[in-house]
Design a protein around this motif. Structure first.
Motif, PDB file in Angstrom:
ATOM      1  N   MET A   3       4.879 -16.386  -9.622  1.00  0.00           N
ATOM      2  CA  MET A   3       3.647 -16.552  -8.860  1.00  0.00           C
ATOM      3  C   MET A   3       2.974 -15.204  -8.709  1.00  0.00           C
ATOM      4  N   ASP A   4       1.697 -15.253  -8.368  1.00  0.00           N
ATOM      5  CA  ASP A   4       0.925 -14.049  -8.105  1.00  0.00           C
ATOM      6  C   ASP A   4       0.591 -14.007  -6.622  1.00  0.00           C
ATOM      7  N   VAL A   5       0.729 -12.825  -6.035  1.00  0.00           N
ATOM      8  CA  VAL A   5       0.426 -12.619  -4.623  1.00  0.00           C
ATOM      9  C   VAL A   5      -0.594 -11.493  -4.535  1.00  0.00           C
ATOM     10  N   THR A   6      -1.726 -11.751  -3.876  1.00  0.00           N
ATOM     11  CA  THR A   6      -2.747 -10.728  -3.701  1.00  0.00           C
ATOM     12  C   THR A   6      -2.482  -9.983  -2.400  1.00  0.00           C
ATOM     13  N   LEU A   7      -2.427  -8.646  -2.498  1.00  0.00           N
ATOM     14  CA  LEU A   7      -2.145  -7.799  -1.345  1.00  0.00           C
ATOM     15  C   LEU A   7      -3.263  -6.798  -1.129  1.00  0.00           C
ATOM     16  N   THR A   8      -3.501  -6.423   0.113  1.00  0.00           N
ATOM     17  CA  THR A   8      -4.390  -5.320   0.438  1.00  0.00           C
ATOM     18  C   THR A   8      -3.526  -4.194   0.987  1.00  0.00           C
ATOM     19  N   LEU A   9      -3.619  -3.031   0.361  1.00  0.00           N
ATOM     20  CA  LEU A   9      -2.784  -1.901   0.745  1.00  0.00           C
ATOM     21  C   LEU A   9      -3.301  -1.256   2.025  1.00  0.00           C
ATOM     22  N   GLN A  10      -2.380  -0.816   2.856  1.00  0.00           N
ATOM     23  CA  GLN A  10      -2.712  -0.116   4.082  1.00  0.00           C
ATOM     24  C   GLN A  10      -2.055   1.255   4.064  1.00  0.00           C
ATOM     25  N   GLU A  11      -2.554   2.152   4.899  1.00  0.00           N
ATOM     26  CA  GLU A  11      -1.936   3.457   4.997  1.00  0.00           C
ATOM     27  C   GLU A  11      -0.531   3.323   5.556  1.00  0.00           C
ATOM     28  N   ARG A  12       0.341   4.202   5.095  1.00  0.00           N
ATOM     29  CA  ARG A  12       1.700   4.216   5.600  1.00  0.00           C
ATOM     30  C   ARG A  12       1.662   4.649   7.068  1.00  0.00           C
ATOM     31  N   PRO A  13       2.415   3.955   7.934  1.00  0.00           N
ATOM     32  CA  PRO A  13       2.428   4.329   9.347  1.00  0.00           C
ATOM     33  C   PRO A  13       2.955   5.750   9.519  1.00  0.00           C
ATOM     34  N   TYR A  14       2.394   6.449  10.465  1.00  0.00           N
ATOM     35  CA  TYR A  14       2.823   7.812  10.766  1.00  0.00           C
ATOM     36  C   TYR A  14       4.191   7.763  11.452  1.00  0.00           C
ATOM     37  N   SER A  15       5.109   8.592  10.999  1.00  0.00           N
ATOM     38  CA  SER A  15       6.421   8.672  11.651  1.00  0.00           C
ATOM     39  C   SER A  15       6.766  10.126  11.917  1.00  0.00           C
ATOM     40  N   GLN A  16       7.515  10.358  12.959  1.00  0.00           N
ATOM     41  CA  GLN A  16       7.879  11.732  13.317  1.00  0.00           C
ATOM     42  C   GLN A  16       9.277  12.041  12.935  1.00  0.00           C
TER      43      GLN A  16
END
Length: 74
Positions: free
Chosen positions: A61-74
């Motif tokens: 199957m094909d899944v369409t994704l929208t990329l987001q920025e990686r969450p900031y971690s300390q």
């Protein structure tokens, strides 16, 4: 996307298995994690959409994704 949902112990080491298998992204073949990471780095940015070609439960199957920025971690 479905992550691995089972573990199996082989010679004292736990391995995760199950979940989706990524076979391609935007009609680019993916055979190992490095292929996916290189594709994302070279061609994609936060906010872009992409089509992941996957195998789930023995069905392609094909899944369409929208990329987001990686969450900031300390």
């Amino acid at each position: 996307m479905h992550a691995s949902n089972q573990t199996k112990t082989v010679e004292g080491i736990k391995y995760k298995f199950g979940g989706d298998i990524i076979t391609g992204v935007d009609n680019t073949k993916i055979t190992k994690l490095e292929d996916l990471l290189n594709y994302l780095q070279d061609y994609k940015s936060a906010g872009d959409t992409m089509i992941m070609h996957i195998v789930r439960d023995n069905k392609t199957m094909d899944v369409t994704l929208t990329l987001q920025e990686r969450p900031y971690s300390q």
